[in-house]
Design an enzyme around this catalytic site. Sequence first.
Site, PDB file in Angstrom:
ATOM      1  N   LYS A  83      -4.615   8.508  -9.283  1.00  0.00           N
ATOM      2  CA  LYS A  83      -4.855   7.440  -8.311  1.00  0.00           C
ATOM      3  C   LYS A  83      -6.308   6.979  -8.451  1.00  0.00           C
ATOM      4  O   LYS A  83      -7.229   7.632  -7.963  1.00  0.00           O
ATOM      5  CB  LYS A  83      -4.569   7.918  -6.887  1.00  0.00           C
ATOM      6  CG  LYS A  83      -4.641   6.808  -5.855  1.00  0.00           C
ATOM      7  CD  LYS A  83      -4.268   7.315  -4.478  1.00  0.00           C
ATOM      8  CE  LYS A  83      -4.272   6.168  -3.472  1.00  0.00           C
ATOM      9  NZ  LYS A  83      -5.610   5.540  -3.349  1.00  0.00           N
ATOM     10  N   TYR A 135      -0.450  -0.667 -14.374  1.00  0.00           N
ATOM     11  CA  TYR A 135       0.545   0.330 -13.977  1.00  0.00           C
ATOM     12  C   TYR A 135       1.897  -0.275 -13.579  1.00  0.00           C
ATOM     13  O   TYR A 135       2.835   0.451 -13.268  1.00  0.00           O
ATOM     14  CB  TYR A 135       0.018   1.192 -12.822  1.00  0.00           C
ATOM     15  CG  TYR A 135      -0.434   0.440 -11.587  1.00  0.00           C
ATOM     16  CD1 TYR A 135       0.462  -0.220 -10.768  1.00  0.00           C
ATOM     17  CD2 TYR A 135      -1.776   0.418 -11.222  1.00  0.00           C
ATOM     18  CE1 TYR A 135       0.060  -0.897  -9.634  1.00  0.00           C
ATOM     19  CE2 TYR A 135      -2.207  -0.252 -10.081  1.00  0.00           C
ATOM     20  CZ  TYR A 135      -1.277  -0.909  -9.296  1.00  0.00           C
ATOM     21  OH  TYR A 135      -1.687  -1.574  -8.169  1.00  0.00           O
ATOM     22  N   CYS A 184     -10.688   2.924  28.539  1.00  0.00           N
ATOM     23  CA  CYS A 184     -11.326   1.972  29.441  1.00  0.00           C
ATOM     24  C   CYS A 184     -10.467   0.712  29.472  1.00  0.00           C
ATOM     25  O   CYS A 184     -10.141   0.153  28.424  1.00  0.00           O
ATOM     26  CB  CYS A 184     -12.735   1.634  28.949  1.00  0.00           C
ATOM     27  SG  CYS A 184     -13.501   0.247  29.826  1.00  0.00           S
ATOM     28  N   CYS A 237     -15.976  -5.234  28.945  1.00  0.00           N
ATOM     29  CA  CYS A 237     -16.659  -4.061  28.377  1.00  0.00           C
ATOM     30  C   CYS A 237     -17.212  -4.481  27.024  1.00  0.00           C
ATOM     31  O   CYS A 237     -16.453  -4.804  26.104  1.00  0.00           O
ATOM     32  CB  CYS A 237     -15.678  -2.898  28.226  1.00  0.00           C
ATOM     33  SG  CYS A 237     -16.369  -1.443  27.395  1.00  0.00           S
ATOM     34  N   GLU A 254       0.689   9.525 -11.959  1.00  0.00           N
ATOM     35  CA  GLU A 254      -0.447   8.820 -12.543  1.00  0.00           C
ATOM     36  C   GLU A 254      -1.669   9.087 -11.669  1.00  0.00           C
ATOM     37  O   GLU A 254      -1.551   9.140 -10.444  1.00  0.00           O
ATOM     38  CB  GLU A 254      -0.181   7.317 -12.595  1.00  0.00           C
ATOM     39  CG  GLU A 254       1.053   6.914 -13.391  1.00  0.00           C
ATOM     40  CD  GLU A 254       1.387   5.439 -13.214  1.00  0.00           C
ATOM     41  OE1 GLU A 254       0.518   4.602 -13.493  1.00  0.00           O
ATOM     42  OE2 GLU A 254       2.519   5.132 -12.772  1.00  0.00           O
ATOM     43  N   CYS A 310     -19.439   0.413  30.055  1.00  0.00           N
ATOM     44  CA  CYS A 310     -19.438  -0.430  31.265  1.00  0.00           C
ATOM     45  C   CYS A 310     -19.337   0.369  32.554  1.00  0.00           C
ATOM     46  O   CYS A 310     -19.327  -0.201  33.645  1.00  0.00           O
ATOM     47  CB  CYS A 310     -18.291  -1.437  31.191  1.00  0.00           C
ATOM     48  SG  CYS A 310     -16.644  -0.688  31.237  1.00  0.00           S
ATOM     49  N   ASP A 364      -9.695   5.130  -7.865  1.00  0.00           N
ATOM     50  CA  ASP A 364     -10.399   4.617  -6.691  1.00  0.00           C
ATOM     51  C   ASP A 364     -11.048   3.296  -7.080  1.00  0.00           C
ATOM     52  O   ASP A 364     -12.246   3.215  -7.368  1.00  0.00           O
ATOM     53  CB  ASP A 364     -11.453   5.622  -6.224  1.00  0.00           C
ATOM     54  CG  ASP A 364     -11.972   5.291  -4.828  1.00  0.00           C
ATOM     55  OD1 ASP A 364     -11.370   4.427  -4.170  1.00  0.00           O
ATOM     56  OD2 ASP A 364     -12.973   5.895  -4.416  1.00  0.00           O
ATOM     57  N   ARG A 381      -5.589  -8.289  -4.231  1.00  0.00           N
ATOM     58  CA  ARG A 381      -4.467  -7.892  -3.377  1.00  0.00           C
ATOM     59  C   ARG A 381      -4.486  -8.668  -2.054  1.00  0.00           C
ATOM     60  O   ARG A 381      -3.449  -9.067  -1.546  1.00  0.00           O
ATOM     61  CB  ARG A 381      -4.531  -6.385  -3.093  1.00  0.00           C
ATOM     62  CG  ARG A 381      -3.408  -5.885  -2.194  1.00  0.00           C
ATOM     63  CD  ARG A 381      -3.575  -4.404  -1.871  1.00  0.00           C
ATOM     64  NE  ARG A 381      -2.504  -3.960  -1.010  1.00  0.00           N
ATOM     65  CZ  ARG A 381      -2.492  -4.099   0.309  1.00  0.00           C
ATOM     66  NH1 ARG A 381      -3.514  -4.681   0.909  1.00  0.00           N
ATOM     67  NH2 ARG A 381      -1.479  -3.674   1.030  1.00  0.00           N
ATOM     68  N   LYS A 422      -2.747  13.010  -2.186  1.00  0.00           N
ATOM     69  CA  LYS A 422      -4.213  13.041  -2.183  1.00  0.00           C
ATOM     70  C   LYS A 422      -4.738  14.454  -2.443  1.00  0.00           C
ATOM     71  O   LYS A 422      -4.129  15.444  -2.026  1.00  0.00           O
ATOM     72  CB  LYS A 422      -4.747  12.525  -0.846  1.00  0.00           C
ATOM     73  CG  LYS A 422      -4.286  11.102  -0.495  1.00  0.00           C
ATOM     74  CD  LYS A 422      -4.794  10.071  -1.457  1.00  0.00           C
ATOM     75  CE  LYS A 422      -6.203   9.666  -1.194  1.00  0.00           C
ATOM     76  NZ  LYS A 422      -6.379   8.851   0.016  1.00  0.00           N
ATOM     77  N   CYS A 454     -16.524   5.079  31.627  1.00  0.00           N
ATOM     78  CA  CYS A 454     -16.782   4.455  30.328  1.00  0.00           C
ATOM     79  C   CYS A 454     -18.277   4.503  30.005  1.00  0.00           C
ATOM     80  O   CYS A 454     -19.094   4.104  30.833  1.00  0.00           O
ATOM     81  CB  CYS A 454     -16.300   3.004  30.341  1.00  0.00           C
ATOM     82  SG  CYS A 454     -16.694   2.096  28.830  1.00  0.00           S
ATOM     83  N   SER A 478       0.860  -1.183   0.000  1.00  0.00           N
ATOM     84  CA  SER A 478       0.000   0.000   0.000  1.00  0.00           C
ATOM     85  C   SER A 478       0.896   1.233   0.000  1.00  0.00           C
ATOM     86  O   SER A 478       2.102   1.133   0.259  1.00  0.00           O
ATOM     87  CB  SER A 478      -0.910   0.003   1.228  1.00  0.00           C
ATOM     88  OG  SER A 478      -0.130  -0.146   2.409  1.00  0.00           O
TER      89      SER A 478
END
Length: 699
Positions: A131, A241, A441, A447, A129, A426, A133, A152, A329, A423, A95
């Site tokens: 990206k 790619y 917690c 919990c 290049e 709990c 999605d 993958r 990005k 919490c 990744s």
Amino acid sequence: MPRVQRESLDIQVDRAQAAKELERLAKLIAYHDQRYFTAANPEITDEQYDALRRQNQELEAQFPDLRRLDSPSHRIGSPVASQFDKVKHRKPMLSLDNVFNEKEFLDFGKKLRRFLKMPEDVVIPMVAEPKIDGLSASLHYQDGQFVLGATRGDGQEGENITANLRTVRDLPLSLVGDSIPASLEIRGEVYMAIADFEKLNESRKQLDEQPFANPRNAAAGSLRQLDSTVTASRPIHFFAYYAQSLEGNIAETQEELLKKLLSWGFMVNPYHKVCKTTDDVIQYYQTMQEVRKTLDYEIDGLVLKTNDLRLQERLGVVGRAPRHSIAFKFAAQQAETIVDDIILQVGRTGVITPVAVLQPVIVGGVTVSRATLHNEEEIRRKDVRIKDSVIVQRAGDVIPQIVRVNIDKRSISSVVYNFTDTCPCCNSTLYQTPGQIAKRCLNGFSCEDQAIQRLIHFASRDALNIDGLGERNMARFYGLNIISTPVDIFTLEQRNKTFDEPIEKWEGWGKQSAQNLWDAINKVRVLPLDRLIFALGIPQIGQTTAKLLAKHFINFERFLETILKAFQNDSLVQKELMNIEGIGHGMARDMIDFFQQKHNLQMVEGLLKHIQVIPHTVEENLPLSGKTIVFTGSLQQISRSEAKAQAEKLGAKVGSAVSANTSFVVAGNDAGQKLKAAKQLGVEVITEEDWQDMIRKAG
């Protein structure tokens, strides 16, 4: 181009003639597929194309054993498969790390130069290049024929989706052109066009079927159909790619590699561009933000790759990401809405996260009704109050978050939020690790909110990967008090025999599905050390860190013994934890705290009665396997980071401190305390020149 011949078989042909004709038809139909689907410039009418397909079908019906790997009939799919087999990737499918602005991109460039020990004014050309999605896929070609395709998966191992990939019309079943390696792997992105996605969702609504959330989900769902005829009915596409061959280098640069892919018949994104300077990258980034609006497929940024493939090889990998590439990005899209409430969520590791409940608003094509506020300090810093008007964005086009409050629209009825000390699940008292912001917690599996998430994590794909114990089933088992801790997973088959209503008799289950679950559980009773460490859900210990710990401790007994000793302020043991490359003080503290919680230690002790943990194995056939190396001083020819990467690639473990277990020390200029320690302990010391000579001989 061969002429279009007769529409149907009007004469009998022998096997030799049939084989020759099927070869001709496969190539001819593939050519016209390329003209229609890839070049958008068909040369024959639909009727003529259909006639070719009928001719091929008739021949295959007469001689079914002559059906070719590149037969166009694969494009229509095949009968239902029972399951997806696993495929081990030759080379991990990694990744990418992300950058979100110009400064972060410039910092990425600085890291490259530091690693390569290049002057600051040196420019490293990059290939940009879009990206996509979509969904990553790996394709294997043998002698130019498509023979295997995989998802993958977890990066190391994917699922065999060959039959489904054969139906993708712009993915060549048989390669064309010159210099095609005998054994070739191609990687790329499977995606769905926006217009096709909208048509698909419209048809699903008419059939009262659940629409897909976005084009990526639609493409992923299409690829994972057990019946490839369903995949064939979906309009999905493929951009290539990357390529690699067992026979050696395919190209010298990324730019040349893309040209090769294009010449072999693959679709390559037409918007790729060589950027020779940093300004070129920034300008292209800005251009593509505008182009993005005109594209018929989703992109969320640029992928920037070092153009020189030799430099890519030198830069290598850190963790689960390559050093030579980055995802730049696009700026997150924003919208304004109202905070209706602030609630608290308990995370898998017990961390309490405040979440803003919003009046629903569309952000980047997705309806957002909740946004993370991270922690108590973040609420105070941004002064977010209930009933405030706020600006919301999706960070990295994924996670909704509040950017700021629109103070000008603040209502007099807005309410300041006061963070609780207990919490919300709990009601136990929250704990705050010294030096950390988050409150946590510590009630663990007692919990409910934590327990369900920890169990789901334990059985998840990246951890133990137990098929049949996904989120829905795990929540059901927990709710019925059948699985409360990971130990219960391994006793479930035996306990099931005592249930008034065994699982195989439940609605939605059956004898086979129950047996599949037992098989999946029994399969992981023997598991690698790093997977167990990750599966335990220790705060801050992800997959990469789990691998580092496994590599250092080799077996689970030594790992656990060291952590327990560290709690007793054994400075030498604490120093050992801190000296593991990549382990900081916070990580060490979280590991110690985790095992000091009695319920966690009891859970681990219970697990060890049902599982066998495989010690971490070192590749013994590598030149420096079993060696521990320490670098000290200033290296002149390469950076310290590159030297470390060289050592690890050859099988060595790199230490940050000298001990009696150190194999040798590489000393550069101005070596200090580590060199002194090596001499005192009698550890061998070599020069940087000696090291480079060792690397050359090993290569």
